[in-house]
Design a protein around this motif. Structure first.
Motif, PDB file in Angstrom:
ATOM      1  N   ARG A 520     -10.438  22.525 -11.693  1.00 48.71           N
ATOM      2  CA  ARG A 520      -8.961  22.138 -11.120  1.00 48.71           C
ATOM      3  C   ARG A 520      -8.635  20.679 -11.005  1.00 48.71           C
ATOM      4  N   MET A 521      -7.289  20.872 -10.769  1.00 46.25           N
ATOM      5  CA  MET A 521      -6.643  19.479 -11.024  1.00 46.25           C
ATOM      6  C   MET A 521      -5.386  19.491  -9.789  1.00 46.25           C
ATOM      7  N   ALA A 522      -5.217  18.214  -9.346  1.00 51.32           N
ATOM      8  CA  ALA A 522      -4.188  18.209  -8.215  1.00 51.32           C
ATOM      9  C   ALA A 522      -2.864  18.718  -8.720  1.00 51.32           C
ATOM     10  N   LEU A 523      -2.232  19.439  -7.989  1.00 54.01           N
ATOM     11  CA  LEU A 523      -0.999  19.941  -8.220  1.00 54.01           C
ATOM     12  C   LEU A 523       0.060  18.870  -8.471  1.00 54.01           C
ATOM     13  N   SER A 524      -0.219  17.740  -7.712  1.00 55.76           N
ATOM     14  CA  SER A 524       0.650  16.378  -7.980  1.00 55.76           C
ATOM     15  C   SER A 524       0.636  15.944  -9.402  1.00 55.76           C
ATOM     16  N   THR A 525      -0.388  16.311 -10.204  1.00 55.48           N
ATOM     17  CA  THR A 525      -0.406  15.696 -11.635  1.00 55.48           C
ATOM     18  C   THR A 525       0.522  16.147 -12.320  1.00 55.48           C
ATOM     19  N   PHE A 526       1.189  17.382 -12.070  1.00 48.72           N
ATOM     20  CA  PHE A 526       2.266  17.839 -12.913  1.00 48.72           C
ATOM     21  C   PHE A 526       3.701  17.787 -12.024  1.00 48.72           C
ATOM     22  N   ASP A 527       4.549  16.980 -12.643  1.00 49.80           N
ATOM     23  CA  ASP A 527       5.659  16.879 -12.449  1.00 49.80           C
ATOM     24  C   ASP A 527       6.735  17.979 -12.640  1.00 49.80           C
ATOM     25  N   ALA A 528       7.671  18.260 -12.023  1.00 48.34           N
ATOM     26  CA  ALA A 528       8.709  19.162 -12.418  1.00 48.34           C
ATOM     27  C   ALA A 528       9.568  18.767 -13.334  1.00 48.34           C
ATOM     28  N   GLN A 529       9.441  19.686 -14.463  1.00 48.17           N
ATOM     29  CA  GLN A 529      10.506  19.603 -15.595  1.00 48.17           C
ATOM     30  C   GLN A 529      11.808  20.306 -15.662  1.00 48.17           C
ATOM     31  N   HIS A 530      12.816  20.182 -16.451  1.00 46.65           N
ATOM     32  CA  HIS A 530      13.851  21.158 -16.712  1.00 46.65           C
ATOM     33  C   HIS A 530      13.126  22.203 -17.729  1.00 46.65           C
ATOM     34  N   ARG A 531      13.713  23.350 -17.429  1.00 49.91           N
ATOM     35  CA  ARG A 531      13.260  24.399 -18.434  1.00 49.91           C
ATOM     36  C   ARG A 531      13.487  24.202 -19.887  1.00 49.91           C
ATOM     37  N   GLY A 532      12.725  24.781 -20.688  1.00 45.36           N
ATOM     38  CA  GLY A 532      12.932  24.844 -22.188  1.00 45.36           C
ATOM     39  C   GLY A 532      12.110  23.618 -22.479  1.00 45.36           C
ATOM     40  N   GLY A 533      11.085  22.974 -22.030  1.00 43.37           N
ATOM     41  CA  GLY A 533      10.233  22.064 -22.455  1.00 43.37           C
ATOM     42  C   GLY A 533       8.810  22.452 -22.850  1.00 43.37           C
ATOM     43  N   GLU A 762      13.503  28.189  -4.011  1.00 49.14           N
ATOM     44  CA  GLU A 762      12.775  27.027  -3.711  1.00 49.14           C
ATOM     45  C   GLU A 762      11.521  26.915  -4.196  1.00 49.14           C
ATOM     46  N   ASP A 763      11.069  28.061  -4.724  1.00 56.61           N
ATOM     47  CA  ASP A 763       9.661  28.142  -5.250  1.00 56.61           C
ATOM     48  C   ASP A 763       9.513  27.202  -6.668  1.00 56.61           C
ATOM     49  N   ASP A 764       8.343  26.889  -7.004  1.00 52.47           N
ATOM     50  CA  ASP A 764       8.230  25.963  -8.359  1.00 52.47           C
ATOM     51  C   ASP A 764       7.146  27.025  -9.305  1.00 52.47           C
ATOM     52  N   LEU A 765       7.544  27.050 -10.470  1.00 51.97           N
ATOM     53  CA  LEU A 765       6.622  28.006 -11.312  1.00 51.97           C
ATOM     54  C   LEU A 765       5.717  27.231 -12.174  1.00 51.97           C
ATOM     55  N   ILE A 774       0.527  22.883 -19.860  1.00 51.91           N
ATOM     56  CA  ILE A 774       0.908  23.186 -18.606  1.00 51.91           C
ATOM     57  C   ILE A 774       2.423  22.613 -18.292  1.00 51.91           C
ATOM     58  N   MET A 775       3.328  23.806 -17.782  1.00 56.97           N
ATOM     59  CA  MET A 775       4.503  23.035 -17.389  1.00 56.97           C
ATOM     60  C   MET A 775       5.049  23.599 -15.907  1.00 56.97           C
ATOM     61  N   ARG A 776       5.604  22.746 -15.360  1.00 55.84           N
ATOM     62  CA  ARG A 776       5.903  22.879 -13.914  1.00 55.84           C
ATOM     63  C   ARG A 776       7.403  22.723 -13.845  1.00 55.84           C
ATOM     64  N   THR A 777       8.068  23.789 -13.395  1.00 52.59           N
ATOM     65  CA  THR A 777       9.453  23.841 -13.242  1.00 52.59           C
ATOM     66  C   THR A 777       9.932  24.558 -11.998  1.00 52.59           C
ATOM     67  N   HIS A 778      11.247  24.224 -11.532  1.00 57.17           N
ATOM     68  CA  HIS A 778      11.849  24.870 -10.358  1.00 57.17           C
ATOM     69  C   HIS A 778      12.040  26.239 -10.793  1.00 57.17           C
ATOM     70  N   ALA A 779      12.102  27.163  -9.846  1.00 61.84           N
ATOM     71  CA  ALA A 779      12.502  28.624 -10.258  1.00 61.84           C
ATOM     72  C   ALA A 779      14.088  28.684 -10.298  1.00 61.84           C
ATOM     73  N   LYS A 780      14.693  27.765  -9.568  1.00 61.22           N
ATOM     74  CA  LYS A 780      16.258  27.992  -9.648  1.00 61.22           C
ATOM     75  C   LYS A 780      16.577  27.450 -11.115  1.00 61.22           C
ATOM     76  N   GLU A 781      15.725  26.863 -12.005  1.00 61.17           N
ATOM     77  CA  GLU A 781      15.929  26.528 -13.409  1.00 61.17           C
ATOM     78  C   GLU A 781      16.283  27.716 -14.212  1.00 61.17           C
ATOM     79  N   ASP A 807       2.010  31.250 -12.294  1.00 59.68           N
ATOM     80  CA  ASP A 807       1.714  31.233 -11.013  1.00 59.68           C
ATOM     81  C   ASP A 807       2.725  30.704 -10.299  1.00 59.68           C
ATOM     82  N   VAL A 808       3.185  31.047  -9.017  1.00 63.39           N
ATOM     83  CA  VAL A 808       4.272  30.367  -8.185  1.00 63.39           C
ATOM     84  C   VAL A 808       3.651  29.706  -7.192  1.00 63.39           C
ATOM     85  N   VAL A 809       4.157  28.374  -7.068  1.00 61.48           N
ATOM     86  CA  VAL A 809       3.973  27.593  -5.918  1.00 61.48           C
ATOM     87  C   VAL A 809       5.040  27.973  -4.736  1.00 61.48           C
TER      88      VAL A 809
END
Length: 812
Positions: A520-533, A762-765, A774-781, A807-809
């Protein structure tokens, strides 16, 4: 030289005795044990003192070292005690004297010390030649009325003097100050108590002789230690008061200052060595056993304890506090209420201990009243003769003047006026000045007062209620004079500090691979990016391994892990080892008992369980089943069966449903079907389920979504990183086991569907690929599109890589 024994014994045959060695050893050991028990280690239930303590106080009384006099050198007090009453080493006497002066050892010190008498850091007292002492006011109360024939005396060790067998003890010292000692084969450990509470309990016992122990506990609420701190829970107190034995948990009192980043310890458990405890905390911080502490300072002074614990930036104060409590700032105090009753050791409950003191006070007060009655009666008798002499003053004076000596004068007085020997002797010794009228009035007044006193004393001695009334009145006076506030708080028991309490609550990302590595890793380790990365590295894989699942959870969440084989395991998130992004992880066998070909395919958080809910499951071949969550309340470490599968089938996805939702099944080739959850009846864990969707052309189920909010959108992700969101109303409800509708257009460009989720803006993916990106992005992206579209690039994996899972945050 012959080794034969002589025929005749050397000693006198008439004096010789034949005994068995085992009997002699047994008796000698019993004699020794009883000597230790009665003469050194155990307190008397009446005055709560061991012999050495009693002798120290009596020696101070005999020397006039009271609370109103100046302090006297301790060496002088020790010498008097040792020479007159206690023929043992001076160090043992001084240790007992010093302890009676220590405010951190006795709740109500019996000795008022001047100088260094030790500290809570374990420092020993200064040598007795440097320290001085006198009795404290409470110490004097232990000897009140000792000169009024209130207790019996016995010869001292060399028969030169007499010492009291027990002190009159106006206060229940055994409960007030407690006692500890180790005898032969037994020990005592009685905690101190609050004076006001104990007196209230005694008075209640006097007024209600048939009361239960539970009623006494309403007054005597629990131990009250001189160092304060907290008692956790009441069960140990109840056990001790009802059986004489119990265990209470003592916890230091702490204040958390989040603004300053500090934890300040203001009170320590009883008999805790502060300096040693601080050192051990520091050792654990250096060893990494306790995390989050930057510095420890001891700012204690004469006003009390103050240990400041500086926290590191970002440390969770509650977690650090729980770590300190678990390892250092909580201890168990074992209560053994053992004392000497009539010279025999007995374990007493609270009621028996109070009764023993009250019986002692009855005897002391009765003997004191009898002593006062005897004195008053004798004085009244003298005054009667004096009044008679005053009434016949001229004749008495003439008679004495005519007598040749005092003996004849007394004889003539006795024969003439019928005086007693005591009265005649007093009259002969009278001065002429006492024949004045003013003196007569004073004698008459004193005589009247004595008559009233005698009547009062006789009433007290003849009526039990009057005697108890005197005891109650004196107890109330002592409470008014010495009562103080409780120092030890009793707090509710929220359970012992568990391992969970030592883990900070933190949002985490958990990764599992096909080779059963997990971390396991802290969620804060992964900053949200724009889609396509491409994302960032999320795990290091060994050759041939692939990412199997990624999911989001709080470290304190209970998770149900469903596998491809239809098994379910229970897991606490914090049990998964925390590691860096570039670490491979640990073998999952440390946390889950998986078979070699078994993979985790779905994770359900039990935090979502809040009522009559079900776990709805779907398999690769399109079977669906619904099982009440109550069926999953007792999961073994080896897992339990969640669904029965056909040989070529696998469990694909599991969601929590509430009985009123719709469910939507999506396939790898982009088909989907929506129908009412009610179309699937509840089944047991061993059931296979019913047909949910009709699959064609070797299609397989990719995922399952529970639809309960019309404002949500259905997110569909494909293996090449494409995805789209589609309003849920575009998926009309159908009957179960149909072919469904087109959800997404799948081609060689975007690949097969790998996952479906219901999301809001408002969810994150969290997306993860086979190779561990691993990629974190906003669902609205991810843009909203119609059903029959290919979607947009959400994640751009390498050509040889593919998106495995999402997975959805949820939004807060």
């Amino acid at each position: 030289m012959s080794s034969e024994l002589p025929d005749e014994p050397v000693s006198n045959p008439d004096q010789a005795q034949t005994i068995r060695i085992e009997e002699e050893m047994e008796q000698s050991y019993i004699d020794y044990a009883m000597s230790v028990i009665a003469g050194r280690a155990l307190p008397d239930v009446r005055d709560g003192l061991k012999p050495v303590q009693k002798r120290i106080l009596y020696a101070m009384e005999e020397s006039g070292i009271t609370s109103n006099t100046g302090h006297r050198k301790c060496s002088n007090i020790v010498g008097d005690t040792m020479g007159k009453y206690h023929p043992h080493g001076d160090s043992s006497i001084y240790d007992a004297l010093a302890r009676m002066a220590q405010e951190f050892s006795l709740r109500y010190p019996l000795v008022d010390g001047q100088g260094n008498f030790g500290s809570v850091d374990g420092d020993p007292p200064a040598a007795m030649r440097y320290t001085e002492a006198r009795m404290s006011p409470l110490g004097e109360e232990m000897l009140t009325d000792i000169d009024s024939d209130t207790v019996d005396f016995q010869p001292n060790y060399d028969d030169r003097l007499e010492e009291p067998i027990v002190l009159p003890s106006a206060l229940p010292n055994l409960l007030l100050n407690g006692s500890s000692g180790i005898a032969v084969g037994m020990s005592t450990n009685i905690p101190p108590h609050n004076l006001g509470e104990v007196i209230d309990g005694l008075i209640h016992r006097i007024d209600n002789p048939d009361c239960a122990i539970s009623e006494l506990i309403e007054h005597v609420k629990g131990p009250d230690f001189p160092t304060g701190a907290n008692i956790v829970g009441r069960s140990g107190i109840y056990d001790a008061y009802t059986t004489g034995r119990g265990k209470v948990r003592l916890r230091a009192d702490m204040e958390v200052d989040e603004e300053q980043g500090q934890i300040v310890v203001t009170e320590l458990p009883y008999q805790e060595n502060k300096a040693r405890r601080i050192k051990r905390i520091a050792d654990d911080v250096n060893d990494g056993t306790i995390e989050g502490i930057r510095d420890i300072r001891d700012e204690s002074d004469r006003d009390g304890v103050r240990v400041v614990i500086e926290l590191k930036r970002g440390a969770n104060p509650d977690v650090v506090k729980n770590q300190l409590v678990k390892h250092h700032l909580e201890r168990t105090f074992s209560i053994i209420m053992l004392a000497l009753v009539d010279g025999q050791p007995r374990i007493l409950n609270l009621q028996e201990m109070l009764d023993a003191f009250l019986e002692h006070r009855r005897e002391v007060v009765r003997r004191r009243i009898q002593h006062e009655l005897d004195n008053a009666t004798e004085r009244a008798h003298v005054l009667e003769g004096r009044l008679l002499a005053l009434d016949n003053a001229e004749e008495v004076v003439e008679l004495i003047r005519d007598a040749s000596d005092r003996s004849k004068a007394k004889a003539m007085l006795r024969s003439t006026f019928d005086f007693s020997e005591r009265q005649a002797d007093h009259i002969v010794r009278m001065q002429l000045g006492s024949l004045t009228s003013l003196e007569t009035e004073e004698i008459e007044s004193e005589y009247a007062s004595l008559t009233d006193q005698i009547e009062r004393y006789e009433t007290i001695l003849s009526e039990e209620s009057e005697l108890l009334g005197v005891i109650k009145s004196e107890l109330r006076d002592l409470k008014a004079q010495y009562d103080d506030d409780r120092r030890t708080a009793i707090i509710e028991d929220a359970g012992t500090v568990s391992h969970e309490d030592l883990i900070p609550q933190e949002e985490s990302i958990v990764v599992l691979t096909e080779s059963n590595y997990v971390k396991r890793m802290a969620l804060s380790t992964f900053d949200a990016q724009h889609r396509g990365g491409k994302g960032i590295i999320g795990t290091k894989l060994k050759d041939g391994d692939r990412v199997n699942a990624v999911f989001h959870a709080n470290t304190h969440d209970y998770l149900l892990c469903f596998t491809t084989e239809g098994q379910v395991y229970q897991l606490k998130t914090y049990e998964i080892p925390e590691m860096s992004r570039t670490a491979r992880g640990k073998s999952a066998v440390n946390v889950l008992d998986l078979d070699p070909d078994e993979d985790v395919t779905a994770i359900v958080n039990t935090e979502e369980f809040n009522g009559d809910q079900s776990l709805t499951m779907v398999t690769k071949n399109g079977y669906i089943k619904r099982t009440p969550t109550t069926e999953f309340g007792n999961i073994l470490s080896t897992g339990i069966r969640a669904v029965s599968l056909e040989p070529d089938d696998e469990l694909v996805d599991v969601v929590v449903t509430n009985g009123t939702a719709d469910v939507l099944i999506g396939t790898e080739q982009g088909r989907s079907i929506r129908f009412s959850e009610g179309d699937v009846r509840p089944m047991g864990r061993s059931a296979r389920g019913v047909n949910g969707i009709e699959l064609v052309d070797d299609d397989r189920v990719a995922g399952l979504v529970a639809v309960s909010d019309a404002d949500t959108t259905l997110l569909t992700i494909t293996e090449h990183g494409y995805g789209k969101r589609t309003p849920i109303e575009e998926y009309r409800a159908q009957s179960r086991y149909g072919k469904g509708l087109v959800d997404i257009k799948t081609t060689s460009r975007n690949g097969s569907v790998v996952a479906l989720e219901a999301v809001s803006d408002e969810d994150d993916l969290i997306l993860m690929s086979d190779d561990g990106q691993i990629m974190r992005t906003h669902a609205k992206e991810v843009s909203c599109q119609g059903r029959n579209t290919m979607g947009v690039q959400v994640m751009n994996p390498d050509e040889s890589d593919r998106v495995t899972t999402i997975d959805v945050v949820p939004c807060e």
